[in-house]
Design an enzyme around this catalytic site. Structure first.
Site, PDB file in Angstrom:
ATOM      1  N   ASP A 135     -10.599   2.801  -3.443  1.00 35.96           N
ATOM      2  CA  ASP A 135     -11.267   1.588  -2.948  1.00 35.96           C
ATOM      3  C   ASP A 135     -12.676   1.427  -3.514  1.00 35.96           C
ATOM      4  OD1 ASP A 135      -8.978   1.456  -1.509  1.00 35.96           O
ATOM      5  OD2 ASP A 135      -9.951   1.162   0.432  1.00 35.96           O
TER       6      ASP A 135
ATOM      7  N   ASP B 216       0.838  -1.201   0.000  1.00 29.35           N
ATOM      8  CA  ASP B 216       0.000   0.000   0.000  1.00 29.35           C
ATOM      9  C   ASP B 216       0.878   1.258   0.000  1.00 29.35           C
ATOM     10  OD1 ASP B 216      -2.446   1.282   0.092  1.00 29.35           O
ATOM     11  OD2 ASP B 216      -3.183   0.107   1.785  1.00 29.35           O
TER      12      ASP B 216
HETATM   13  C1  GAL Z   1      -6.174   1.023   1.230  1.00 27.26           C
HETATM   14  C2  GAL Z   1      -6.357  -0.039   0.166  1.00 27.26           C
HETATM   15  C3  GAL Z   1      -7.365  -1.053   0.658  1.00 27.26           C
HETATM   16  C4  GAL Z   1      -6.887  -1.663   1.958  1.00 27.26           C
HETATM   17  C5  GAL Z   1      -6.620  -0.549   2.985  1.00 27.26           C
HETATM   18  C6  GAL Z   1      -6.015  -1.083   4.255  1.00 27.26           C
HETATM   19  O1  GAL Z   1      -5.219   1.939   0.827  1.00 27.26           O
HETATM   20  O2  GAL Z   1      -6.761   0.580  -1.021  1.00 27.26           O
HETATM   21  O3  GAL Z   1      -7.578  -2.056  -0.321  1.00 27.26           O
HETATM   22  O4  GAL Z   1      -5.723  -2.418   1.739  1.00 27.26           O
HETATM   23  O5  GAL Z   1      -5.758   0.421   2.445  1.00 27.26           O
HETATM   24  O6  GAL Z   1      -5.786  -0.086   5.195  1.00 27.26           O
END
Ligand code: GAL
Length: 540
Positions: A217, A161
């Site tokens: 997301d 991430d």
């Molecule tokens: C976001 C990501 C999600 C999930 C989340 C966890 O940045 O897009 O899919 O992994 O972080 O905190």
């Protein structure tokens, strides 16, 4: 649920067709990853029980047999770093550590995935009320974490991430490249890497990761599906060779247990929306990671996500992403080769993102096939017959994925700019965008902000031709006079383009093409290009 299907000049009605799934698989590139990931259903509320139960469920529900083989622990497993900087898992969520969870997953014949952040903090730490402030991202601990995650614990996949990296305002290409190099050096087995920085990162990414997110997301609401498809439909040139644009986890299966992301709506997508969502993720060759609580997947959703003919389109050995071949009104038609490059069988999607019914007409020459065409509906797993063209009415918020077989393959006579590859492209830094909806352009889109450096050009690297002499017509939308360098299989010539007030302007030159694959490029290392709409080729 009425759907009108007309095959014009119906010639033969096929009683049985092998369908894509039944065809013999040839060796191809590594297909998109399939599996389940914990975040969208559980967010930080994960535990060893949740993960191991889901591994068991992948087997007992038949999802493993359908191809879903990765069980991914997303954000939330972190505890703290000990005095030596070693990652210690969350003590109440994983009281017995992580290794036994991975062993359990492997014991079921599945692969195990983990999560980190390129920076010091993960997104959970930054935004999701995770109060433990330990810097649990991989930054500064690359070797140590790689040793622990892959050699000690045994993970096969990692999602990386960018909340922490973003906060550090670091150079992401450098950060991710360094992580990849460390993993390659330290891990004793191959590790698949997924980059999650919510936009197409740039052409460097296919040298670093097997897949990368291209959007924020997902949520189980149609607007999210529509927006992600809109973002991905002009990125087909950036997937390939076993590397894929990741449209995010599947937002299906929330109709019995809403997603914590569902913003208080009781239900997820409708049946037709779910079918469209899955079919489009398949034809765009996105990774297929389920994001729901598998215990609550309704029967009809299970049928969609285990449809072997749609999965075969996703896992096709060519590993290509579909691109736009028709855009009329609010409807789109996408197509890609399956099984054989430039063969006479193609996967096609009719896509209606709008609120109203749309009647589509698919003409074989639009997908470079000579008719008549034999059509199979891969969603319904039904042959539709053979005809000179296909007409089909689709409700709003729906899509149909088809297998279309022509009499033979035709050479390409049109190359949309939206299908082109720009070696300098990064969605993150492309100011004002590069692939821009433009009503005056063919199929409603053109490519902007090209030129000024050698790499900031547009390439069609795979132009299929019968070979010989052609008139090549380049359509641009010039505000002022411009010069464009056109290169065909390495031979360059300069085209002078007169201003046209931003309206389509056609410039025609004679070129020679080889039989088979050709490479066409437009650019100008020293000056800006007008927006590029398309190239057409007319045999002389
Ligand atoms: C976001 C990501 C999600 C999930 C989340 C966890 O940045 O897009 O899919 O992994 O972080 O905190």
């Amino acid at each position: 649920m009425k759907k009108t299907v007309v095959l014009l000049s119906l010639a033969v009605l096929m009683a049985v067709s092998p369908g894509a799934a039944a065809q013999k698989k040839t060796d191809g590139v590594r297909p998109p990853t399939m599996g389940w990931s914990s975040w969208n259903a559980f967010m930080l509320e994960i535990s060893d029980a949740v993960i191991m139960d889901h591994a068991d469920l992948m087997v007992s529900t038949g999802l493993k047999d359908a191809g879903y083989t990765i069980v991914n622990i997303d954000d939330g497993f972190f505890g703290y770093r000990d005095a030596e900087g070693n990652m210690i898992p969350h003590v109440t969520r994983f009281p017995n550590g992580i290794k036994h969870v991975v062993d359990h997953i492997h014991g079921l014949g599945l692969r195990a995935g983990i999560y980190t952040d390129a920076g010091e903090m993960t997104c959970g730490r930054n935004y999701n009320k995770e109060i433990n402030p330990a810097p649990v991202g991989i930054y500064g601990h690359e070797e140590q974490d790689a040793e622990r995650y892959f050699n000690e614990w045994g993970f096969d996949f990692i999602k990386i991430d960018y909340c922490g990296g973003h906060r550090m305002q670091a150079d992401e290409e450098q950060m991710y490249t360094n992580i990849r190099n460390v993993i390659n050096r330290v891990a004793k087995h191959p590790v698949e890497l997924n980059i999650c920085r919510w936009d197409y990162p740039g052409t460097w990414v296919s040298g670093v990761a097997e897949s990368w997110r291209i959007s924020g997301d997902i949520r189980p609401k149609w607007a999210f599906i529509r927006n992600i498809v809109a973002k991905n439909m002009y990125l087909s040139a950036y997937a390939g060779g076993g590397h894929y644009n990741d449209m995010d986890m599947l937002a299906l299966g929330y109709n019995k247990k809403p997603s914590p992301f569902n913003d208080n709506l009781p239900l997820g997508l409708t049946y037709e929306e779910e079918e469209a969502h899955f079919g489009l993720w398949c034809i765009f060759s996105s990774p297929l990671l389920l994001g729901c609580d598998v215990r609550y997947i309704p029967e009809e959703t299970m049928k969609i996500i285990t449809n072997p003919e749609l999965i075969a389109v996703n896992q096709d050995p060519l590993g290509l992403q579909a691109y736009v071949v028709q855009h009329e009104g609010e409807g789109y038609i996408f197509a890609k080769d399956i099984l054989t490059r430039f063969g006479k069988v193609r996967a096609v999607a009719l896509y209606n993102p709008s609120e109203e019914d749309i009647t589509f007409t698919l003409r074989p020459e639009e997908i470079d096939l000579a008719g008549p065409i034999k059509v199979r509906d891969l969603c319904a797993r039904k042959d539709l017959g053979t005809g000179s063209s296909l007409q089909m009415t689709l409700h709003g918020h729906s899509a149909k994925i088809l297998r279309v077989e022509g009499r033979r393959r035709l050479e390409q006579t049109a190359l949309e700019a939206e299908w082109g590859y720009c070696p300098a492209f990064t969605a993150i830094e492309s100011e004002g965008g590069k692939y821009v909806p433009t009503p005056a352009a063919s199929m409603g889109a053109a490519v902007y902000n090209l030129g000024g450096s050698a790499k900031n050009c547009l390439q069609w690297n795979d132009v299929y031709s019968a070979g010989g002499k052609y008139h090549l017509t380049l359509t641009t939308l010039p505000e002022k006079d411009a010069e464009i360098v056109l290169t065909v299989n390495g031979a360059a010539q300069t085209l002078r383009i007169p201003a046209a007030g931003g309206k389509p302007q056609k410039t025609t030159v004679a070129v020679k093409l080889r039989k088979g694959q050709n490479r066409i490029e437009v650019g100008n290392p020293d000056a800006a290009l007008p927006p590029v709409d398309r190239v057409t080729l007319e045999r002389l």
